[in-house]
Design an enzyme around this catalytic site. Structure first.
Site, PDB file in Angstrom:
ATOM      1  N   ASP A  95       0.840  -1.206   0.000  1.00  0.00           N
ATOM      2  CA  ASP A  95       0.000   0.000   0.000  1.00  0.00           C
ATOM      3  C   ASP A  95       0.872   1.252   0.000  1.00  0.00           C
ATOM      4  O   ASP A  95       2.019   1.229   0.476  1.00  0.00           O
ATOM      5  CB  ASP A  95      -0.862   0.060   1.274  1.00  0.00           C
ATOM      6  CG  ASP A  95      -1.822  -1.100   1.372  1.00  0.00           C
ATOM      7  OD1 ASP A  95      -2.189  -1.654   0.331  1.00  0.00           O
ATOM      8  OD2 ASP A  95      -2.190  -1.433   2.519  1.00  0.00           O
TER       9      ASP A  95
HETATM   10  N1  URA Z   1      -1.220  -5.918   3.863  1.00  0.00           N
HETATM   11  C1  URA Z   1      -1.679  -4.658   3.899  1.00  0.00           C
HETATM   12  O1  URA Z   1      -2.711  -4.393   4.489  1.00  0.00           O
HETATM   13  N2  URA Z   1      -0.981  -3.717   3.261  1.00  0.00           N
HETATM   14  C2  URA Z   1       0.155  -3.947   2.586  1.00  0.00           C
HETATM   15  O2  URA Z   1       0.744  -3.038   2.020  1.00  0.00           O
HETATM   16  C3  URA Z   1       0.618  -5.267   2.569  1.00  0.00           C
HETATM   17  C4  URA Z   1      -0.085  -6.237   3.211  1.00  0.00           C
END
Ligand code: URA
Length: 249
Positions: free
Chosen positions: A109
């Site tokens: 993310d």
């Molecule tokens: N899980 C998440 O919620 N975000 C990420 O970036 C990776 C795994």
């Protein structure tokens, strides 16, 4: 640019490595007569080609195969896991000043920091991202509140999310801050669903404040600062490829 002399490789492998499609679909395209080598249609699966020398066309489009490269990036928070962004935000490929056109293997993310692989080897990326190979990813999450043992157990056993139950995870409380009412938790998962870790903690009512991927399979962030990248060693690439061969479910 000088290319090292390459050994011959199976046509379907070269097509898959170019990131166009999977090896199986490449085989299908060959059988269907949609692939040309040096201007001639090839329908047999046994054919070997010399990458960067033989001219390969898939459905009329020449494939442009570069030397495969593999990097581990310590993605800072506030960076998009993509090769471009229409809003002009920083993307993961901005951290590599290389001529090869690499792309991220999966995504983190925008707000998540940590280990992410970048490569131009489409087949390698497809394989690592395939759920059946169960590549372990280690995350450290700072969460709101202090989850009880029972709640952590729920995460460990698998929890219901809107896209189904999560697979069992390894979960460990690392530290807690009673004054600030936060906890640091290490969680190891092998699935790669969208925003999975954040959604898992939301499901137990302890939303994530900060998230970092500390490890991708055996690759750690050791020696890297946010924004640093390093090329994988050939032995590391070999081990990642072997993981996929030896760990099908
Ligand atoms: N899980 C998440 O919620 N975000 C990420 O970036 C990776 C795994």
């Amino acid at each position: 640019m000088v290319h090292e002399v390459k050994e011959m490789e199976r046509l379907q492998k070269v097509i898959a490595q170019a990131g166009i499609t999977s090896r199986r679909k490449a085989e299908q395209l060959i059988i269907e007569g949609k692939v040309k080598v040096n201007g001639k249609v090839v329908r047999e699966l046994g054919v070997k080609v010399t990458p960067n020398k033989d001219e390969i066309e898939v459905e009329g489009v020449p494939i442009d195969r570069e030397e495969p490269v593999y990097y581990l990036l310590y993605k800072p928070s506030g960076v998009i896991s993509s090769v471009s962004d229409d809003k002009g935000r920083t993307v993961v490929t901005d951290f590599l000043e290389i001529e090869q056109r690499v792309f991220p293997v999966g995504r983190l993310d925008y707000d998540t920091s940590g280990a992410i692989l970048l490569t131009n080897d489409g087949e390698f990326a497809n394989v690592l991202m395939h759920p059946k190979y169960k590549v372990e990813k280690v995350y450290v999450a700072k969460v709101k509140g202090i989850p009880s043992r029972e709640k952590l157990k729920e995460l460990q056993n698998g929890i219901k999310l809107e896209d189904g139950m999560t697979a069992p995870a390894k979960v460990k409380m690392m530290s807690l801050d009673k004054k600030k009412n936060t906890a640091i938790i290490r969680i190891v998962i092998h699935e790669g669903r969208n925003r999975q870790v954040r959604r898992m903690f939301e499901a137990i009512d302890h939303p994530v404040i900060k998230l970092k991927r500390e490890q991708y399979s055996f690759l750690t962030l050791k020696g890297l600062n946010p924004g640093d990248a390093r090329q994988l060693k050939p032995i590391e690439v070999k081990h990642l490829k072997e993981l996929a061969v030896t760990k099908p479910s």
